[in-house]
Structure formats: structure tokens, C-alpha cells
Design an enzyme around this catalytic site. Structure first.
Site, PDB file in Angstrom:
ATOM      1  N   ARG A  33      10.840   5.993   4.182  1.00 50.72           N
ATOM      2  CA  ARG A  33      11.005   7.450   4.221  1.00 50.72           C
ATOM      3  C   ARG A  33      11.603   7.908   5.553  1.00 50.72           C
ATOM      4  NH1 ARG A  33       5.135   9.341   2.916  1.00 50.72           N
ATOM      5  NH2 ARG A  33       6.039  11.401   3.309  1.00 50.72           N
ATOM      6  N   ASP A  38       2.073   5.017  -0.146  1.00 51.59           N
ATOM      7  CA  ASP A  38       1.464   6.225   0.411  1.00 51.59           C
ATOM      8  C   ASP A  38       1.139   7.239  -0.682  1.00 51.59           C
ATOM      9  OD1 ASP A  38       1.821   5.240   3.003  1.00 51.59           O
ATOM     10  OD2 ASP A  38       3.833   6.097   3.149  1.00 51.59           O
ATOM     11  N   TYR A  59      12.764  -0.850  -2.701  1.00 57.55           N
ATOM     12  CA  TYR A  59      12.376   0.556  -2.830  1.00 57.55           C
ATOM     13  C   TYR A  59      13.619   1.384  -3.142  1.00 57.55           C
ATOM     14  CZ  TYR A  59       7.648   0.053  -0.871  1.00 57.55           C
ATOM     15  OH  TYR A  59       6.331  -0.275  -0.669  1.00 57.55           O
ATOM     16  N   ARG A  88       0.854  -1.186   0.000  1.00 53.53           N
ATOM     17  CA  ARG A  88       0.000   0.000   0.000  1.00 53.53           C
ATOM     18  C   ARG A  88       0.891   1.237   0.000  1.00 53.53           C
ATOM     19  NH1 ARG A  88      -2.326  -3.325   4.196  1.00 53.53           N
ATOM     20  NH2 ARG A  88      -4.299  -4.268   3.533  1.00 53.53           N
TER      21      ARG A  88
END
Length: 248
Positions: free
Chosen positions: A200, A55, A113, A53
Site C-alpha cells: 500500500r 491488514d 498482490y 497477515r
């Protein structure tokens, strides 16, 4: 005839409120995919399951998803139809038929990522939606030293953006790679799964080390403290891209 359809999807997350359905808006990746599929099969109630999911504002080069469809259309016909009617910032790159038991989220073994920063006093005009601009050059060697301490199996509660998280916050991060290329500073994270905002927050923490606001040895204390306030800032969403999802 019902089929379990597997899709590889790319999207520019700039305009969207993330992958997952949100109340009071249809501007989600999941919502856009389901709208097109419902029209395609002249039905309703289609549910697209994503491997993760992402952001609001986060991008993906290869998100994996699956959906159960009652259709006689071939995989190529489904892909062509979806790309014809999806917005220009969402692309279905590959469609295949999966086994009945395939689940894009539960069967995922790992994710990669990439977080991209731009260092320099010249504006990255054409990449401005996909990079985080840094005011000065961080100490990359210090960042690499700190990154080594983040690798392994840990309780990453300090790096979780959800303060009400009740499930386990233990994850495995098996590699963090930091590369420099011209004005670009790219951080690659690979692990078995990531908490909300985790990449992040790790990026923000590593940048704080690079800027001398934290020391590499502080990472141990941050992990052990299991307190979000100990870690660094949450790097902005636009620099983050889901690159790949791994399956056996």
C-alpha cells in the site's frame, strides 16, 4: 487421527480487522475459521496458520493456510462443512492433506498482490468496496519508470508501516506490473515477502509519482533514506487483494 490440512481461502476483508486475532473482537478471518473448525471437531484450541497477515479491510482471492486436525472427515467433507457454517464473505475453495512438515507461512516462496484503482468521474457502484477511486488520471509511464527502481533486493524500511520493526526489512520484489483497462488501473506486485503496509505504501508512492508530486528518480533517495516519512501515502486497504501464494 491427526492430519495437516492445507486450505485455499477467499475472503472479502471489508468487515474484518485483518487476518490475525485481535484483542476484544472476533471479527478476524483467522478467528472465524477457527470457530467453525472447533465446532466441527467438538474441541477447542485449533490454530489456523495463514501464509500472511493481511491488514484490516484487505481482501484475498487465494490465501493459503494450514491447520492440524484430529478428525476422520475427508478433505471434501471438511470443505463442505466449513462453507456451510462460515459467513458468506469467506470461502474455503480447496482442502487437501499436506505433509506433516508443511507450514503455510514458512514454506511460502513468494506472493502476488494486486492493487486496483478506478479512474473516472462516474462512481464504481458495484466495485466500490474493492477499488480506490482516483480524482484524476496519473501519468502511468512515469509510474512504470519509478516501479523499475523498486524492483530488486532492497532494504524497504521506508515502505514499512511498523515503526517498531526490529527484524530485517530487506526483501526481494522481483516484478511490478501496471496495467490499464478502461477505468481500471491495476498494479501487480510479486516478491518473496512483504512488510506491514508495504504494498500500500509502494502504491501510494507510485501514485504520487504519477500525479507529479514525486519524480521517478526520487525512488533511489527514498530507498537509501530508510525513513517512512520519505515515501508516499499509504493507499487505502480496500484496493488491495492477495492473489496467490507460491510454493515449490
Amino acid at each position: 487421527m491427526k492430519k495437516n490440512i492445507k486450505m485455499i481461502i477467499s475472503y472479502d476483508g471489508t468487515r474484518y480487522f485483518g487476518w490475525e486475532h485481535q484483542p476484544n473482537t472476533d471479527m478476524t478471518i483467522q478467528g472465524k475459521l477457527e470457530n467453525v473448525l472447533n465446532i466441527m471437531i467438538a474441541g477447542e484450541g485449533v490454530t489456523v496458520i495463514g501464509a500472511g497477515r493481511t491488514d484490516a479491510g484487505v481482501h484475498a482471492r487465494a490465501m493459503t493456510a494450514n491447520v492440524i486436525l484430529d478428525t476422520d472427515m475427508s478433505c471434501d467433507e471438511i470443505r463442505i462443512y466449513m462453507n456451510r457454517y462460515l459467513p458468506e464473505d469467506i470461502s474455503v475453495n480447496k482442502v487437501t492433506e499436506a505433509s506433516d512438515h508443511f507450514h503455510s507461512r514458512y514454506n511460502a516462496k513468494g506472493k502476488t498482490y494486486r492493487y486496483t484503482c478506478w479512474v473516472g468521474d462516474v462512481k464504481p457502484v458495484f466495485d466500490r468496496k474493492y477499488v480506490s477511486v482516483l480524482d484524476k488520471q496519473p501519468d502511468v509511464e512515469k509510474m512504470r519508470e519509478a516501479a523499475e527502481k523498486l524492483i530488486g533486493m532492497h532494504d524497504y524500511k521506508s515502505f514499512c508501516g511498523n515503526p517498531k520493526m526490529k527484524k530485517s526489512t530487506v526483501r526481494v520484489v522481483d516484478s511490478i506490473r501496471i496495467e490499464e483497462s478502461g477505468n481500471y488501473l491495476r498494479l501487480y506486485f510479486h516478491g518473496n515477502g512483504f512488510l506491514q503496509n508495504m504494498v500500500r505504501i509502494m502504491t501510494g508512492t507510485l501514485l504520487e509519482v504519477g500525479f507529479g508530486k514525486k519524480k521517478p528518480e526520487d525512488i533511489d533517495t527514498i530507498i537509501e533514506g530508510k525513513d517512512r516519512q520519505l515515501a508516499g501515502f499509504t493507499a487505502e486497504a480496500k484496493g488491495l487483494t492477495l492473489m496467490k501464494v507460491d510454493y515449490e
